[in-house]
Design an enzyme around this catalytic site. Sequence first.
Site: not given
Ligand code: GLA
Length: 396
Positions: A44-45, A77, A135, A138, A141, A171, A183, A235
């Site tokens: 969450h940075t 898939s 889910g 990891l 998506s 996304e 990600d 989120y």
């Molecule tokens: C999800 C989001 C990322 C990030 C994390 C928290 O994975 O896709 O962009 O914000 O949460 O660090």
Amino acid sequence: MNNAPRPEELGPAHHAMQAFVRQYRRHPEVLFRAPGRVNCIGDHTDYQGGWSLPIALTLATHVALAWRADDQVRAGSDLGNAKFSSTLSELAQSARRAAGGTALEGLSGFIAAAVDLLAVDRGFDLWVTSDLPVGSGLSSSAALSLGLLSALSSPSGLPQPELIRLAQAMENRYLGVNSGILDQTAIAYARADHAVFIDAQAGTASPIPFDFAAAGYRLWIIDTRTPRSLAHSAYDRRVAETRQASQDLGLPNLRAAAADDWQRLADPVLCKRARHVITENQRVWQTVELAASGRWDRVASLLTNSHRSLRDDFEVSTPALDAVVDLVDGLNPLLSEGFAGARLTGAGFGGSVIALFPGSAETRLRSALGDVAAALPGPPAIIPIARPEDGLRQAK
Ligand code: GLA
């Protein structure tokens, strides 16, 4: 991108090729491997311009593709029953629905988004195989988005920053998920035996040697297999709260905040949110320094501090995640050397914990996890990480 597959990856790549041939009675022209990622610290940075430190996993999604001479699209898939046929214009139509506010879903949604973003003008046969759990936090998506965009931009390909930008747009604009850049950047830039030190504001990713195993430490993902049902709305709320906090502080983002700036916020909730982001950024920097000097005991203790901050200040943990972290922390009085630490990883609200601990604690941790299973919906899945893996690359 390094194109040569490593020997241990011939297995899944070979399996993906075979699956394609079975489906379409022809050989794929390209095959991309997009691994999952786990974030070691720095959650969450990213959407506040900050830092994170993820690594790529052995678990991965493979996307195999062969172009066609017409405008037909056949895709499917191994996961579930996701087989479909369509045309480029039908996919473009559903992509336009997403622009009107209806989020796309499933494999066909991902493919429609990629076709639209890349303005694909040739039909194709495509098959996805994956051993990456969905889910579990990891990044299944982001792996799928990057694999599809790489295959569908072949043979010319796209530079990594552009791939990352498009994968995030997939996304955000088509799938209704308001993710940051962590990600996609992790998966695109990961390198074997290294963590990726991401600077979200600068858009840079630097490899950091991350050899915990040489020091006798183990790194496990412990998947609590708890659903992340409210994850999206919560989120989005955190994104809005941190934006409000940086605005109230008169800063472009919380990355620009000084260590005690959170004290200047009047709203107690915003105060806590900002304190998490500010201290989490500090912990990422500390982790980079401590990893470089082989102080894995102190890295482990930073993981637990990070979890407490995510639990108390950012309020994105759950009882299941807390139970696993407490259990890892509870090993410490029993250890004769080193330190065991753990934290939730990714967005939170369920999913996985990452644990770093001395190898001597392995048996004890395994049996303790068996005991905690009663407090969870089922036994947690242990995914040991032997070493950080390479990121996205072409396997054929
Ligand atoms: C999800 C989001 C990322 C990030 C994390 C928290 O994975 O896709 O962009 O914000 O949460 O660090």
